[in-house]
Design a protein around this motif. Structure first.
Motif, PDB file in Angstrom:
ATOM      1  N   ASP A   1       0.807  -1.216   0.000  1.00 33.92           N
ATOM      2  CA  ASP A   1       0.000   0.000   0.000  1.00 33.92           C
ATOM      3  C   ASP A   1       0.845   1.273   0.000  1.00 33.92           C
ATOM      4  O   ASP A   1       0.377   2.321  -0.428  1.00 33.92           O
ATOM      5  CB  ASP A   1      -0.936   0.029   1.203  1.00 33.92           C
ATOM      6  CG  ASP A   1      -2.040  -1.011   1.104  1.00 33.92           C
ATOM      7  OD1 ASP A   1      -2.088  -1.731   0.096  1.00 33.92           O
ATOM      8  OD2 ASP A   1      -2.854  -1.089   2.036  1.00 33.92           O
ATOM      9  N   HIS A   2       2.066   1.201   0.471  1.00 37.89           N
ATOM     10  CA  HIS A   2       2.917   2.389   0.549  1.00 37.89           C
ATOM     11  C   HIS A   2       3.870   2.509  -0.647  1.00 37.89           C
ATOM     12  O   HIS A   2       4.620   3.472  -0.740  1.00 37.89           O
ATOM     13  CB  HIS A   2       3.732   2.372   1.841  1.00 37.89           C
ATOM     14  CG  HIS A   2       2.897   2.247   3.068  1.00 37.89           C
ATOM     15  ND1 HIS A   2       2.066   3.251   3.510  1.00 37.89           N
ATOM     16  CD2 HIS A   2       2.739   1.226   3.941  1.00 37.89           C
ATOM     17  CE1 HIS A   2       1.448   2.858   4.597  1.00 37.89           C
ATOM     18  NE2 HIS A   2       1.823   1.629   4.878  1.00 37.89           N
ATOM     19  N   ASP A   3       3.847   1.549  -1.551  1.00 39.55           N
ATOM     20  CA  ASP A   3       4.793   1.527  -2.662  1.00 39.55           C
ATOM     21  C   ASP A   3       4.683   2.756  -3.560  1.00 39.55           C
ATOM     22  O   ASP A   3       5.698   3.327  -3.947  1.00 39.55           O
ATOM     23  CB  ASP A   3       4.608   0.270  -3.509  1.00 39.55           C
ATOM     24  CG  ASP A   3       5.092  -0.980  -2.808  1.00 39.55           C
ATOM     25  OD1 ASP A   3       5.622  -0.864  -1.684  1.00 39.55           O
ATOM     26  OD2 ASP A   3       4.924  -2.071  -3.377  1.00 39.55           O
ATOM     27  N   TYR A   4       3.473   3.134  -3.908  1.00 43.00           N
ATOM     28  CA  TYR A   4       3.309   4.270  -4.814  1.00 43.00           C
ATOM     29  C   TYR A   4       3.801   5.559  -4.164  1.00 43.00           C
ATOM     30  O   TYR A   4       4.489   6.354  -4.812  1.00 43.00           O
ATOM     31  CB  TYR A   4       1.851   4.419  -5.266  1.00 43.00           C
ATOM     32  CG  TYR A   4       1.658   5.587  -6.207  1.00 43.00           C
ATOM     33  CD1 TYR A   4       2.157   5.536  -7.511  1.00 43.00           C
ATOM     34  CD2 TYR A   4       0.990   6.737  -5.803  1.00 43.00           C
ATOM     35  CE1 TYR A   4       1.998   6.606  -8.373  1.00 43.00           C
ATOM     36  CE2 TYR A   4       0.828   7.805  -6.666  1.00 43.00           C
ATOM     37  CZ  TYR A   4       1.330   7.737  -7.947  1.00 43.00           C
ATOM     38  OH  TYR A   4       1.176   8.803  -8.805  1.00 43.00           O
ATOM     39  N   ALA A   5       3.500   5.759  -2.899  1.00 46.45           N
ATOM     40  CA  ALA A   5       3.959   6.964  -2.195  1.00 46.45           C
ATOM     41  C   ALA A   5       5.493   7.019  -2.160  1.00 46.45           C
ATOM     42  O   ALA A   5       6.089   8.077  -2.368  1.00 46.45           O
ATOM     43  CB  ALA A   5       3.393   7.021  -0.788  1.00 46.45           C
ATOM     44  N   ARG A   6       6.133   5.876  -1.912  1.00 50.32           N
ATOM     45  CA  ARG A   6       7.607   5.831  -1.924  1.00 50.32           C
ATOM     46  C   ARG A   6       8.145   6.108  -3.318  1.00 50.32           C
ATOM     47  O   ARG A   6       9.148   6.792  -3.489  1.00 50.32           O
ATOM     48  CB  ARG A   6       8.102   4.478  -1.428  1.00 50.32           C
ATOM     49  CG  ARG A   6       8.083   4.337   0.067  1.00 50.32           C
ATOM     50  CD  ARG A   6       8.893   3.137   0.524  1.00 50.32           C
ATOM     51  NE  ARG A   6       8.399   1.901  -0.046  1.00 50.32           N
ATOM     52  CZ  ARG A   6       7.658   1.017   0.612  1.00 50.32           C
ATOM     53  NH1 ARG A   6       7.331   1.234   1.866  1.00 50.32           N
ATOM     54  NH2 ARG A   6       7.249  -0.078   0.028  1.00 50.32           N
ATOM     55  N   TYR A   7       7.459   5.572  -4.331  1.00 48.06           N
ATOM     56  CA  TYR A   7       7.873   5.794  -5.717  1.00 48.06           C
ATOM     57  C   TYR A   7       7.782   7.277  -6.084  1.00 48.06           C
ATOM     58  O   TYR A   7       8.708   7.834  -6.675  1.00 48.06           O
ATOM     59  CB  TYR A   7       6.999   4.958  -6.653  1.00 48.06           C
ATOM     60  CG  TYR A   7       7.242   5.212  -8.112  1.00 48.06           C
ATOM     61  CD1 TYR A   7       8.381   4.731  -8.739  1.00 48.06           C
ATOM     62  CD2 TYR A   7       6.333   5.941  -8.867  1.00 48.06           C
ATOM     63  CE1 TYR A   7       8.600   4.959 -10.086  1.00 48.06           C
ATOM     64  CE2 TYR A   7       6.545   6.180 -10.207  1.00 48.06           C
ATOM     65  CZ  TYR A   7       7.680   5.682 -10.816  1.00 48.06           C
ATOM     66  OH  TYR A   7       7.897   5.929 -12.146  1.00 48.06           O
ATOM     67  N   VAL A   8       6.694   7.929  -5.704  1.00 50.82           N
ATOM     68  CA  VAL A   8       6.519   9.356  -5.988  1.00 50.82           C
ATOM     69  C   VAL A   8       7.602  10.169  -5.282  1.00 50.82           C
ATOM     70  O   VAL A   8       8.213  11.058  -5.893  1.00 50.82           O
ATOM     71  CB  VAL A   8       5.108   9.836  -5.579  1.00 50.82           C
ATOM     72  CG1 VAL A   8       5.013  11.350  -5.622  1.00 50.82           C
ATOM     73  CG2 VAL A   8       4.060   9.215  -6.491  1.00 50.82           C
ATOM     74  N   ALA A   9       7.887   9.852  -4.023  1.00 47.87           N
ATOM     75  CA  ALA A   9       8.941  10.564  -3.289  1.00 47.87           C
ATOM     76  C   ALA A   9      10.289  10.374  -3.972  1.00 47.87           C
ATOM     77  O   ALA A   9      11.070  11.324  -4.124  1.00 47.87           O
ATOM     78  CB  ALA A   9       8.995  10.076  -1.848  1.00 47.87           C
ATOM     79  N   HIS A  10      10.575   9.162  -4.422  1.00 46.01           N
ATOM     80  CA  HIS A  10      11.820   8.880  -5.143  1.00 46.01           C
ATOM     81  C   HIS A  10      11.902   9.693  -6.431  1.00 46.01           C
ATOM     82  O   HIS A  10      12.936  10.307  -6.718  1.00 46.01           O
ATOM     83  CB  HIS A  10      11.913   7.382  -5.460  1.00 46.01           C
ATOM     84  CG  HIS A  10      12.937   7.060  -6.489  1.00 46.01           C
ATOM     85  ND1 HIS A  10      14.278   6.966  -6.195  1.00 46.01           N
ATOM     86  CD2 HIS A  10      12.828   6.829  -7.819  1.00 46.01           C
ATOM     87  CE1 HIS A  10      14.941   6.688  -7.312  1.00 46.01           C
ATOM     88  NE2 HIS A  10      14.086   6.596  -8.309  1.00 46.01           N
ATOM     89  N   MET A  11      10.827   9.696  -7.189  1.00 47.52           N
ATOM     90  CA  MET A  11      10.823  10.434  -8.455  1.00 47.52           C
ATOM     91  C   MET A  11      11.017  11.930  -8.227  1.00 47.52           C
ATOM     92  O   MET A  11      11.737  12.581  -8.989  1.00 47.52           O
ATOM     93  CB  MET A  11       9.517  10.184  -9.216  1.00 47.52           C
ATOM     94  CG  MET A  11       9.371   8.788  -9.773  1.00 47.52           C
ATOM     95  SD  MET A  11      10.599   8.390 -11.043  1.00 47.52           S
ATOM     96  CE  MET A  11       9.998   9.382 -12.387  1.00 47.52           C
ATOM     97  N   GLN A  12      10.404  12.479  -7.197  1.00 49.80           N
ATOM     98  CA  GLN A  12      10.529  13.910  -6.926  1.00 49.80           C
ATOM     99  C   GLN A  12      11.953  14.290  -6.548  1.00 49.80           C
ATOM    100  O   GLN A  12      12.430  15.354  -6.919  1.00 49.80           O
ATOM    101  CB  GLN A  12       9.559  14.325  -5.822  1.00 49.80           C
ATOM    102  CG  GLN A  12       8.127  14.290  -6.279  1.00 49.80           C
ATOM    103  CD  GLN A  12       7.137  14.495  -5.144  1.00 49.80           C
ATOM    104  OE1 GLN A  12       7.449  14.257  -3.981  1.00 49.80           O
ATOM    105  NE2 GLN A  12       5.942  14.924  -5.492  1.00 49.80           N
ATOM    106  N   VAL A  13      12.651  13.399  -5.847  1.00 49.71           N
ATOM    107  CA  VAL A  13      14.015  13.693  -5.414  1.00 49.71           C
ATOM    108  C   VAL A  13      15.027  13.385  -6.513  1.00 49.71           C
ATOM    109  O   VAL A  13      15.889  14.211  -6.829  1.00 49.71           O
ATOM    110  CB  VAL A  13      14.359  12.899  -4.134  1.00 49.71           C
ATOM    111  CG1 VAL A  13      15.833  13.006  -3.801  1.00 49.71           C
ATOM    112  CG2 VAL A  13      13.513  13.383  -2.974  1.00 49.71           C
ATOM    113  N   ARG A  14      14.945  12.210  -7.101  1.00 52.89           N
ATOM    114  CA  ARG A  14      15.963  11.741  -8.051  1.00 52.89           C
ATOM    115  C   ARG A  14      15.711  12.147  -9.502  1.00 52.89           C
ATOM    116  O   ARG A  14      16.643  12.253 -10.277  1.00 52.89           O
ATOM    117  CB  ARG A  14      16.080  10.220  -7.983  1.00 52.89           C
ATOM    118  CG  ARG A  14      16.424   9.695  -6.634  1.00 52.89           C
ATOM    119  CD  ARG A  14      17.864   9.919  -6.341  1.00 52.89           C
ATOM    120  NE  ARG A  14      18.167   9.288  -5.053  1.00 52.89           N
ATOM    121  CZ  ARG A  14      19.252   9.502  -4.386  1.00 52.89           C
ATOM    122  NH1 ARG A  14      20.158  10.313  -4.853  1.00 52.89           N
ATOM    123  NH2 ARG A  14      19.442   8.913  -3.234  1.00 52.89           N
TER     124      ARG A  14
END
Length: 63
Positions: free
Chosen positions: A21-34
């Motif tokens: 359930d938290h995968d998409y939120a982690r993915y979005v955070a990763h994309m915003q930073v990297r």
């Protein structure tokens, strides 16, 4: 009673984490930073692509 509620929240957090359930939120955070200049797919697109990848490469799945 507060200890029971805290334990229940911990179990719920763990269960939702295991289910992804938290995968998409982690993915979005990763994309915003990297990759701040890259477009971020919608949650629906994210899950569709993730399942398509698992179907294309069954060895990438755990089960």
């Amino acid at each position: 009673m507060p200890r029971i509620a805290e334990a229940a929240r911990s179990v719920a957090w763990w269960f939702t984490s295991v289910m992804g359930d938290h995968d998409y939120a982690r993915y979005v955070a990763h994309m915003q930073v990297r990759h701040p200049d890259e477009p971020i797919p919608s949650e629906r697109e994210y899950w569709r692509d993730r399942h398509a990848e698992a179907e294309a490469n069954p060895a990438s799945r755990c089960c």
